[in-house]
Design a protein around this motif. Structure first.
Motif, PDB file in Angstrom:
ATOM      1  N   GLU A 320      43.894  62.905 124.181  1.00 35.33           N
ATOM      2  CA  GLU A 320      45.082  62.180 124.643  1.00 35.33           C
ATOM      3  C   GLU A 320      45.033  62.014 126.152  1.00 35.33           C
ATOM      4  O   GLU A 320      44.548  62.891 126.883  1.00 35.33           O
ATOM      5  CB  GLU A 320      46.318  63.002 124.239  1.00 35.33           C
ATOM      6  CG  GLU A 320      47.642  62.463 124.702  1.00 35.33           C
ATOM      7  CD  GLU A 320      48.775  63.428 124.390  1.00 35.33           C
ATOM      8  OE1 GLU A 320      49.814  63.355 125.072  1.00 35.33           O
ATOM      9  OE2 GLU A 320      48.610  64.269 123.485  1.00 35.33           O
ATOM     10  N   ASP A 321      45.525  60.884 126.657  1.00 34.48           N
ATOM     11  CA  ASP A 321      45.629  60.662 128.096  1.00 34.48           C
ATOM     12  C   ASP A 321      46.875  61.387 128.606  1.00 34.48           C
ATOM     13  O   ASP A 321      47.995  61.063 128.229  1.00 34.48           O
ATOM     14  CB  ASP A 321      45.730  59.158 128.387  1.00 34.48           C
ATOM     15  CG  ASP A 321      45.790  58.858 129.890  1.00 34.48           C
ATOM     16  OD1 ASP A 321      45.722  59.809 130.685  1.00 34.48           O
ATOM     17  OD2 ASP A 321      45.924  57.672 130.254  1.00 34.48           O
ATOM     18  N   VAL A 322      46.672  62.399 129.462  1.00 31.92           N
ATOM     19  CA  VAL A 322      47.802  63.186 129.966  1.00 31.92           C
ATOM     20  C   VAL A 322      48.102  62.883 131.435  1.00 31.92           C
ATOM     21  O   VAL A 322      48.816  63.638 132.089  1.00 31.92           O
ATOM     22  CB  VAL A 322      47.532  64.700 129.776  1.00 31.92           C
ATOM     23  CG1 VAL A 322      47.435  65.051 128.307  1.00 31.92           C
ATOM     24  CG2 VAL A 322      46.260  65.130 130.520  1.00 31.92           C
ATOM     25  N   SER A 323      47.565  61.766 131.936  1.00 33.30           N
ATOM     26  CA  SER A 323      47.727  61.428 133.351  1.00 33.30           C
ATOM     27  C   SER A 323      49.194  61.351 133.777  1.00 33.30           C
ATOM     28  O   SER A 323      49.543  61.708 134.914  1.00 33.30           O
ATOM     29  CB  SER A 323      47.050  60.094 133.664  1.00 33.30           C
ATOM     30  OG  SER A 323      45.673  60.152 133.400  1.00 33.30           O
ATOM     31  N   ASP A 324      50.067  60.877 132.894  1.00 33.89           N
ATOM     32  CA  ASP A 324      51.480  60.692 133.260  1.00 33.89           C
ATOM     33  C   ASP A 324      52.341  61.898 132.903  1.00 33.89           C
ATOM     34  O   ASP A 324      53.555  61.882 133.119  1.00 33.89           O
ATOM     35  CB  ASP A 324      52.034  59.442 132.558  1.00 33.89           C
ATOM     36  CG  ASP A 324      51.361  58.164 133.045  1.00 33.89           C
ATOM     37  OD1 ASP A 324      50.927  58.134 134.214  1.00 33.89           O
ATOM     38  OD2 ASP A 324      51.247  57.220 132.260  1.00 33.89           O
ATOM     39  N   TRP A 325      51.731  62.942 132.343  1.00 31.70           N
ATOM     40  CA  TRP A 325      52.504  64.119 131.933  1.00 31.70           C
ATOM     41  C   TRP A 325      52.914  64.939 133.144  1.00 31.70           C
ATOM     42  O   TRP A 325      52.133  65.135 134.080  1.00 31.70           O
ATOM     43  CB  TRP A 325      51.671  64.974 130.994  1.00 31.70           C
ATOM     44  CG  TRP A 325      52.408  66.133 130.363  1.00 31.70           C
ATOM     45  CD1 TRP A 325      53.067  66.134 129.181  1.00 31.70           C
ATOM     46  CD2 TRP A 325      52.513  67.465 130.887  1.00 31.70           C
ATOM     47  NE1 TRP A 325      53.595  67.394 128.921  1.00 31.70           N
ATOM     48  CE2 TRP A 325      53.277  68.222 129.963  1.00 31.70           C
ATOM     49  CE3 TRP A 325      52.058  68.089 132.056  1.00 31.70           C
ATOM     50  CZ2 TRP A 325      53.573  69.576 130.161  1.00 31.70           C
ATOM     51  CZ3 TRP A 325      52.358  69.426 132.262  1.00 31.70           C
ATOM     52  CH2 TRP A 325      53.106  70.149 131.310  1.00 31.70           C
ATOM     53  N   GLN A 326      54.147  65.413 133.187  1.00 35.86           N
ATOM     54  CA  GLN A 326      54.564  66.361 134.209  1.00 35.86           C
ATOM     55  C   GLN A 326      55.684  67.225 133.656  1.00 35.86           C
ATOM     56  O   GLN A 326      56.419  66.812 132.757  1.00 35.86           O
ATOM     57  CB  GLN A 326      55.004  65.667 135.493  1.00 35.86           C
ATOM     58  CG  GLN A 326      56.164  64.716 135.376  1.00 35.86           C
ATOM     59  CD  GLN A 326      56.527  64.147 136.741  1.00 35.86           C
ATOM     60  OE1 GLN A 326      57.215  64.790 137.536  1.00 35.86           O
ATOM     61  NE2 GLN A 326      56.034  62.953 137.024  1.00 35.86           N
TER      62      GLN A 326
END
Length: 437
Positions: A320-326
């Motif tokens: 999964e792309d977690v680049s935008d996770w915070q």
């Protein structure tokens, strides 16, 4: 030897200790016979037995089949469970393959340590599987067809009827006065396996009555050859493996094309269930391993991709792309990271602690992100501040991992990056940041 004696011999060889017997129970004649045999064995040996029916929803009769299977399990005094699955369409897989994968995935959910899963494939199924492998142009591994037993999840998958002809199974069912379901799709010759079963194998068996036995023998010989090849090549593969199980391109280059391709297959076998074709194997080497030094090559395969970094080939699982996770983080809690990336926690420093902080500097609200874009840090023990992109390059972090490393932030300032370093402004000896993967 009776069918039950053959069945018992196979299960005795598995040395089932504390686990249970799980029967993949479709309700067809093969699995119905399998259930009767398993129920008898479980009673004689005081073993728990579970029948698992997978409801694909492909037939209008699916609900009725489920009800019948549950009733037959009750008659055998066997625990019953049903798993409903939805098949993914448009994935490029055949309906047969999609249903098979969904079925085994559903069955695997019931397997605990020490359990054995029984499925009802028989001698004629083995011949069909081998012919399908020939149609695909498979090598010895594919022609090995189905193994009589193999590791599966936390337990084992066992096919106790693999050396029994379909005719003998049907005779047993009739003798025991068993009932079973007849799947109408089994006569649909649009499906490759049904075409072989209905059209091709009857002709072959009429000409050569022992064809199925001969095909099974060839499958066993291919399987033995594969096991021997693996035994001989595993030590050489170990020599080629570097850190994080990457394949050293320089070491691989010293081998012949024939050996190199076999080593690649062996390496990939540990990572993905679908083996690459001859063309894909050549492309892995030519387009990924031998790509220009300043390139960032990638080849996608089932379940992941082949990437290159620091002179090694790596298998990278699809993720999964977690680049935008915070996520905000009260530092007294353990923070669970997304996509199985582990947890972050602050603990008392260990003897070999690398990322240690001064708690007094952690005055503002903390958060964890994964996107390094535009961020800079001044790692403790180094001169000057640098962009995280540059720091990752200096630390030789592969490009595909750089957005999967947790970054601890206080406001707009980088506190620490994973288990790599702590910023100079937050360095101390009060606590240790641990990224437990």
């Amino acid at each position: 030897m009776t069918l039950y004696q053959q069945f018992s011999q196979v299960l005795d060889e598995q040395q089932l200790m504390h686990g249970k017997i799980i029967v993949g129970f479709s309700g067809g004649v093969d699995s119905r016979v399998l259930l009767r045999l398993a129920a008898r064995y479980s009673k004689q040996h005081s073993k728990a037995c579970l029948a698992v029916h997978v409801h694909h929803g492909l037939s209008d009769n699916a609900d009725e089949w489920q009800a019948q299977c549950e009733r037959w399990a009750q008659e055998e005094a066997v625990e019953f469970a049903c798993e409903r699955v939805t098949l993914s369409q448009g994935s490029g897989e055949s309906l047969e393959q999609s249903a098979r994968q969904a079925r085994y995935q559903a069955l695997g959910q019931h397997i605990q340590s020490g359990d054995i899963l029984l499925t009802g494939q028989h001698l004629d199924d083995q011949a069909e599987t081998m012919l399908l492998a020939l149609k695909r142009g498979s090598g010895p591994k594919g022609l090995s067809s189905m193994a009589s037993s193999m590791d599966f999840g936390l337990g084992k998958l066992v096919r106790p009827l693999l050396n029994t002809a379909r005719q003998d199974i049907e005779l047993y069912a009739q003798h025991e006065q068993l009932q079973w379901v007849e799947d109408e799709s089994n006569t649909d010759t649009r499906f490759d396996r049904n075409f072989l079963r209905q059209t091709v194998l009857p002709v072959l068996n009429q000409r050569w009555p022992s064809f199925a036995q001969a095909a099974s023998r060839s499958a066993r010989l291919c399987a033995k050859q594969e096991r021997l090849l693996k035994e001989l090549l595993l030590p050489e593969l170990e020599v080629c493996l570097g850190e994080f199980l990457g394949l050293n391109i320089s070491t691989m280059s010293s081998h012949s094309i024939l050996k190199r391709e076999q080593l690649l297959r062996l390496w990939l076998e540990a990572n993905t269930s679908l083996m690459p074709t001859e063309v894909q194997l050549r492309n892995i080497w030519q387009e990924v391993a031998l790509a220009k030094q300043d390139a960032n090559p990638e080849m996608n395969l089932a379940g992941g991709a082949i990437r290159r970094a620091q002179g090694h080939l790596y298998w990278v699982e699809a993720h999964e792309d977690v680049s935008d996770w915070q996520q905000s983080w009260p530092d007294n809690d353990t923070l669970v990271l997304p996509d199985n990336l582990g947890v972050l926690k602050l603990v008392s420093p260990s003897k070999d602690a690398k990322v240690t902080l001064d708690r007094q500097t952690l005055s503002g609200s903390l958060k964890v992100i994964f996107n390094p874009e535009g961020l800079s840090a001044h790692p403790h023990g180094r001169a000057g501040s640098r962009k995280l992109k540059k720091l990752f390059q200096e630390l030789k972090i592969p490009s595909w991992q750089r957005r999967r490393i947790p970054i601890l932030m206080q406001g707009d300032k980088v506190v620490a990056v994973g288990n790599l370093f702590v910023d100079k402004a937050f360095y101390g000896s009060d606590c240790e940041l641990v990224w437990d993967k």
